[in-house]
Design a protein around this motif. Structure first.
Motif, PDB file in Angstrom:
ATOM      1  N   SER A   1     -17.331   8.985  -5.651  1.00  0.00           N
ATOM      2  CA  SER A   1     -16.461   7.922  -5.130  1.00  0.00           C
ATOM      3  C   SER A   1     -16.753   6.575  -5.802  1.00  0.00           C
ATOM      4  O   SER A   1     -15.834   5.805  -6.077  1.00  0.00           O
ATOM      5  CB  SER A   1     -16.579   7.812  -3.614  1.00  0.00           C
ATOM      6  N   GLU A   2     -18.019   6.295  -6.099  1.00  0.00           N
ATOM      7  CA  GLU A   2     -18.369   5.025  -6.748  1.00  0.00           C
ATOM      8  C   GLU A   2     -17.745   4.904  -8.137  1.00  0.00           C
ATOM      9  O   GLU A   2     -17.409   3.808  -8.576  1.00  0.00           O
ATOM     10  CB  GLU A   2     -19.889   4.851  -6.829  1.00  0.00           C
ATOM     11  N   GLN A   3     -17.595   6.025  -8.838  1.00  0.00           N
ATOM     12  CA  GLN A   3     -16.962   5.988 -10.161  1.00  0.00           C
ATOM     13  C   GLN A   3     -15.496   5.572 -10.032  1.00  0.00           C
ATOM     14  O   GLN A   3     -15.002   4.782 -10.840  1.00  0.00           O
ATOM     15  CB  GLN A   3     -17.050   7.363 -10.834  1.00  0.00           C
ATOM     16  N   VAL A   4     -14.811   6.110  -9.046  1.00  0.00           N
ATOM     17  CA  VAL A   4     -13.401   5.768  -8.844  1.00  0.00           C
ATOM     18  C   VAL A   4     -13.290   4.309  -8.403  1.00  0.00           C
ATOM     19  O   VAL A   4     -12.417   3.576  -8.873  1.00  0.00           O
ATOM     20  CB  VAL A   4     -12.735   6.725  -7.833  1.00  0.00           C
ATOM     21  N   LYS A   5     -14.188   3.881  -7.533  1.00  0.00           N
ATOM     22  CA  LYS A   5     -14.179   2.476  -7.096  1.00  0.00           C
ATOM     23  C   LYS A   5     -14.430   1.540  -8.281  1.00  0.00           C
ATOM     24  O   LYS A   5     -13.759   0.513  -8.415  1.00  0.00           O
ATOM     25  CB  LYS A   5     -15.226   2.252  -6.003  1.00  0.00           C
ATOM     26  N   ASP A   6     -15.378   1.887  -9.136  1.00  0.00           N
ATOM     27  CA  ASP A   6     -15.667   1.059 -10.314  1.00  0.00           C
ATOM     28  C   ASP A   6     -14.461   0.955 -11.233  1.00  0.00           C
ATOM     29  O   ASP A   6     -14.206  -0.095 -11.833  1.00  0.00           O
ATOM     30  CB  ASP A   6     -16.854   1.620 -11.109  1.00  0.00           C
ATOM     31  N   ARG A   7     -13.715   2.039 -11.340  1.00  0.00           N
ATOM     32  CA  ARG A   7     -12.558   2.081 -12.238  1.00  0.00           C
ATOM     33  C   ARG A   7     -11.373   1.290 -11.698  1.00  0.00           C
ATOM     34  O   ARG A   7     -10.474   0.930 -12.452  1.00  0.00           O
ATOM     35  CB  ARG A   7     -12.177   3.540 -12.486  1.00  0.00           C
ATOM     36  N   THR A   8     -11.369   1.008 -10.404  1.00  0.00           N
ATOM     37  CA  THR A   8     -10.212   0.335  -9.795  1.00  0.00           C
ATOM     38  C   THR A   8     -10.494  -1.068  -9.286  1.00  0.00           C
ATOM     39  O   THR A   8      -9.562  -1.816  -9.002  1.00  0.00           O
ATOM     40  CB  THR A   8      -9.666   1.181  -8.627  1.00  0.00           C
ATOM     41  N   LYS A   9     -11.755  -1.460  -9.168  1.00  0.00           N
ATOM     42  CA  LYS A   9     -12.093  -2.726  -8.507  1.00  0.00           C
ATOM     43  C   LYS A   9     -11.491  -3.957  -9.177  1.00  0.00           C
ATOM     44  O   LYS A   9     -11.207  -4.947  -8.506  1.00  0.00           O
ATOM     45  CB  LYS A   9     -13.606  -2.875  -8.369  1.00  0.00           C
ATOM     46  N   GLN A  10     -11.227  -3.900 -10.475  1.00  0.00           N
ATOM     47  CA  GLN A  10     -10.655  -5.062 -11.164  1.00  0.00           C
ATOM     48  C   GLN A  10      -9.222  -5.354 -10.721  1.00  0.00           C
ATOM     49  O   GLN A  10      -8.670  -6.399 -11.037  1.00  0.00           O
ATOM     50  CB  GLN A  10     -10.690  -4.853 -12.680  1.00  0.00           C
ATOM     51  N   PHE A  11      -8.607  -4.415  -9.979  1.00  0.00           N
ATOM     52  CA  PHE A  11      -7.215  -4.578  -9.569  1.00  0.00           C
ATOM     53  C   PHE A  11      -7.063  -5.036  -8.120  1.00  0.00           C
ATOM     54  O   PHE A  11      -5.956  -5.075  -7.603  1.00  0.00           O
ATOM     55  CB  PHE A  11      -6.458  -3.260  -9.786  1.00  0.00           C
ATOM     56  N   ALA A  12      -8.168  -5.399  -7.475  1.00  0.00           N
ATOM     57  CA  ALA A  12      -8.131  -5.773  -6.057  1.00  0.00           C
ATOM     58  C   ALA A  12      -7.155  -6.912  -5.778  1.00  0.00           C
ATOM     59  O   ALA A  12      -6.475  -6.913  -4.749  1.00  0.00           O
ATOM     60  CB  ALA A  12      -9.531  -6.132  -5.577  1.00  0.00           C
ATOM     61  N   ASP A  13      -7.062  -7.881  -6.693  1.00  0.00           N
ATOM     62  CA  ASP A  13      -6.188  -9.030  -6.474  1.00  0.00           C
ATOM     63  C   ASP A  13      -4.784  -8.857  -7.050  1.00  0.00           C
ATOM     64  O   ASP A  13      -3.922  -9.701  -6.830  1.00  0.00           O
ATOM     65  CB  ASP A  13      -6.822 -10.285  -7.091  1.00  0.00           C
ATOM     66  N   VAL A  14      -4.565  -7.786  -7.765  1.00  0.00           N
ATOM     67  CA  VAL A  14      -3.259  -7.570  -8.397  1.00  0.00           C
ATOM     68  C   VAL A  14      -2.208  -7.237  -7.344  1.00  0.00           C
ATOM     69  O   VAL A  14      -1.091  -7.743  -7.372  1.00  0.00           O
ATOM     70  CB  VAL A  14      -3.338  -6.452  -9.460  1.00  0.00           C
ATOM     71  N   SER A  15      -2.570  -6.362  -6.414  1.00  0.00           N
ATOM     72  CA  SER A  15      -1.687  -5.981  -5.317  1.00  0.00           C
ATOM     73  C   SER A  15      -2.565  -5.564  -4.144  1.00  0.00           C
ATOM     74  O   SER A  15      -3.037  -4.427  -4.098  1.00  0.00           O
ATOM     75  CB  SER A  15      -0.773  -4.828  -5.728  1.00  0.00           C
ATOM     76  N   PRO A  16      -2.797  -6.469  -3.207  1.00  0.00           N
ATOM     77  CA  PRO A  16      -3.671  -6.142  -2.080  1.00  0.00           C
ATOM     78  C   PRO A  16      -3.241  -4.880  -1.323  1.00  0.00           C
ATOM     79  O   PRO A  16      -4.089  -4.078  -0.926  1.00  0.00           O
ATOM     80  CB  PRO A  16      -3.580  -7.385  -1.185  1.00  0.00           C
ATOM     81  N   GLU A  17      -1.933  -4.680  -1.175  1.00  0.00           N
ATOM     82  CA  GLU A  17      -1.443  -3.502  -0.443  1.00  0.00           C
ATOM     83  C   GLU A  17      -1.781  -2.208  -1.181  1.00  0.00           C
ATOM     84  O   GLU A  17      -2.260  -1.242  -0.578  1.00  0.00           O
ATOM     85  CB  GLU A  17       0.080  -3.570  -0.226  1.00  0.00           C
ATOM     86  N   LEU A  18      -1.538  -2.187  -2.477  1.00  0.00           N
ATOM     87  CA  LEU A  18      -1.814  -0.970  -3.245  1.00  0.00           C
ATOM     88  C   LEU A  18      -3.311  -0.747  -3.408  1.00  0.00           C
ATOM     89  O   LEU A  18      -3.784   0.385  -3.402  1.00  0.00           O
ATOM     90  CB  LEU A  18      -1.111  -1.008  -4.601  1.00  0.00           C
ATOM     91  N   TYR A  19      -4.059  -1.829  -3.520  1.00  0.00           N
ATOM     92  CA  TYR A  19      -5.512  -1.679  -3.621  1.00  0.00           C
ATOM     93  C   TYR A  19      -6.094  -1.158  -2.306  1.00  0.00           C
ATOM     94  O   TYR A  19      -7.012  -0.345  -2.301  1.00  0.00           O
ATOM     95  CB  TYR A  19      -6.178  -2.992  -4.022  1.00  0.00           C
ATOM     96  N   GLU A  20      -5.542  -1.610  -1.197  1.00  0.00           N
ATOM     97  CA  GLU A  20      -5.981  -1.104   0.113  1.00  0.00           C
ATOM     98  C   GLU A  20      -5.697   0.397   0.213  1.00  0.00           C
ATOM     99  O   GLU A  20      -6.512   1.159   0.739  1.00  0.00           O
ATOM    100  CB  GLU A  20      -5.270  -1.857   1.238  1.00  0.00           C
ATOM    101  N   LEU A  21      -4.543   0.824  -0.305  1.00  0.00           N
ATOM    102  CA  LEU A  21      -4.217   2.260  -0.324  1.00  0.00           C
ATOM    103  C   LEU A  21      -5.253   3.022  -1.145  1.00  0.00           C
ATOM    104  O   LEU A  21      -5.751   4.069  -0.707  1.00  0.00           O
ATOM    105  CB  LEU A  21      -2.812   2.476  -0.907  1.00  0.00           C
ATOM    106  N   ILE A  22      -5.587   2.512  -2.315  1.00  0.00           N
ATOM    107  CA  ILE A  22      -6.600   3.146  -3.163  1.00  0.00           C
ATOM    108  C   ILE A  22      -7.925   3.268  -2.414  1.00  0.00           C
ATOM    109  O   ILE A  22      -8.548   4.333  -2.393  1.00  0.00           O
ATOM    110  CB  ILE A  22      -6.790   2.366  -4.480  1.00  0.00           C
ATOM    111  N   ASP A  23      -8.332   2.190  -1.780  1.00  0.00           N
ATOM    112  CA  ASP A  23      -9.601   2.183  -1.052  1.00  0.00           C
ATOM    113  C   ASP A  23      -9.601   3.227   0.067  1.00  0.00           C
ATOM    114  O   ASP A  23     -10.583   3.958   0.244  1.00  0.00           O
ATOM    115  CB  ASP A  23      -9.852   0.776  -0.498  1.00  0.00           C
ATOM    116  N   LYS A  24      -8.502   3.307   0.800  1.00  0.00           N
ATOM    117  CA  LYS A  24      -8.399   4.296   1.890  1.00  0.00           C
ATOM    118  C   LYS A  24      -8.468   5.720   1.342  1.00  0.00           C
ATOM    119  O   LYS A  24      -9.124   6.588   1.915  1.00  0.00           O
ATOM    120  CB  LYS A  24      -7.110   4.091   2.677  1.00  0.00           C
ATOM    121  N   ILE A  25      -7.778   5.965   0.225  1.00  0.00           N
ATOM    122  CA  ILE A  25      -7.788   7.305  -0.378  1.00  0.00           C
ATOM    123  C   ILE A  25      -9.202   7.668  -0.839  1.00  0.00           C
ATOM    124  O   ILE A  25      -9.665   8.790  -0.605  1.00  0.00           O
ATOM    125  CB  ILE A  25      -6.780   7.392  -1.544  1.00  0.00           C
ATOM    126  N   ILE A  26      -9.876   6.737  -1.487  1.00  0.00           N
ATOM    127  CA  ILE A  26     -11.240   7.009  -1.970  1.00  0.00           C
ATOM    128  C   ILE A  26     -12.166   7.331  -0.795  1.00  0.00           C
ATOM    129  O   ILE A  26     -12.908   8.325  -0.825  1.00  0.00           O
ATOM    130  CB  ILE A  26     -11.791   5.818  -2.780  1.00  0.00           C
TER     131      ILE A  26
END
Length: 196
Positions: free
Chosen positions: A160-185
């Motif tokens: 899970s940390e690998q997926v989080k590392d790969r996506t964390k730079q996008f947290a501010d790009v779209s809070p809604e979509l990043y929240e979805l990513i976080d929930k899925i992970i």
């Protein structure tokens, strides 16, 4: 006979057909096979159209769609480097830059410049369009993996940390979509689809 410009455009279009035989690590949902680059590029371009409301205001969604259609063309020569293949990533930029010169070089000069610029902008990831495109490029395989019970993640023992590392730079790009990513992970880790 056709004129030189159209001849080059047709040659480029035929070159793109090779993307249909470049298989990624993510599985398609309704078959037991991996998606190819052409399917992936179409899918995320459609996602840009579908999820445009989650982009930052004034993001040029048409440009995002063009970027997503173009972004993996270089894999015709460079191959698809799996996102968790850290060894492969060491030579990825060099291989892809070389591929971009040959493949976009097939096009007439004006289109060569436009296609290369779109690809370069995506790779640099600095504009609102490139950031949104990058987010969608990360989101699509996450959703597919999650929907297939983490099959690709499990094949490669992804944590899970690998997926989080790969996506964390996008947290501010779209809070809604990043929240979805976080929930899925988090749910994937809980269900054992991702290692902890």
């Amino acid at each position: 006979m056709i004129d030189e410009k159209l001849k080059k455009q047709i040659e480029f279009m035929l070159e793109l057909d090779k993307m249909k035989n470049l298989y990624r690590q993510t599985y398609v949902l309704h078959e037991d096979r991996k998606e190819n680059d052409a399917e992936h590029s179409w899918h995320i371009a459609m996602m840009a159209f579908l999820l445009a409301e989650y982009a930052q205001p004034d993001t040029d969604i048409f440009k995002v769609m063009k970027m997503l259609i173009v972004h993996d063309v270089v894999e015709i020569d460079a191959g698809d480097t799996y996102c968790y293949d850290y060894e492969g990533y060491k030579s990825k930029a060099e291989r892809e830059e070389k591929a971009s010169q040959r493949i976009f070089g097939i096009l007439p000069e004006v289109q060569k410049t436009e296609f290369y610029s779109l690809w370069r902008e995506f790779e640099d990831g600095l504009t609102p369009e490139a950031k949104f495109a990058g987010l969608l490029d990360r989101l699509q395989p996450i959703i597919l993996n999650y929907s297939k019970n983490g099959i690709s993640w499990q094949e490669h023992t992804v944590k899970s940390e690998q997926v989080k590392d790969r996506t964390k730079q996008f947290a501010d790009v779209s809070p809604e979509l990043y929240e979805l990513i976080d929930k899925i992970i988090n749910d994937s880790a809980q269900k054992g689809y991702l290692g902890i």
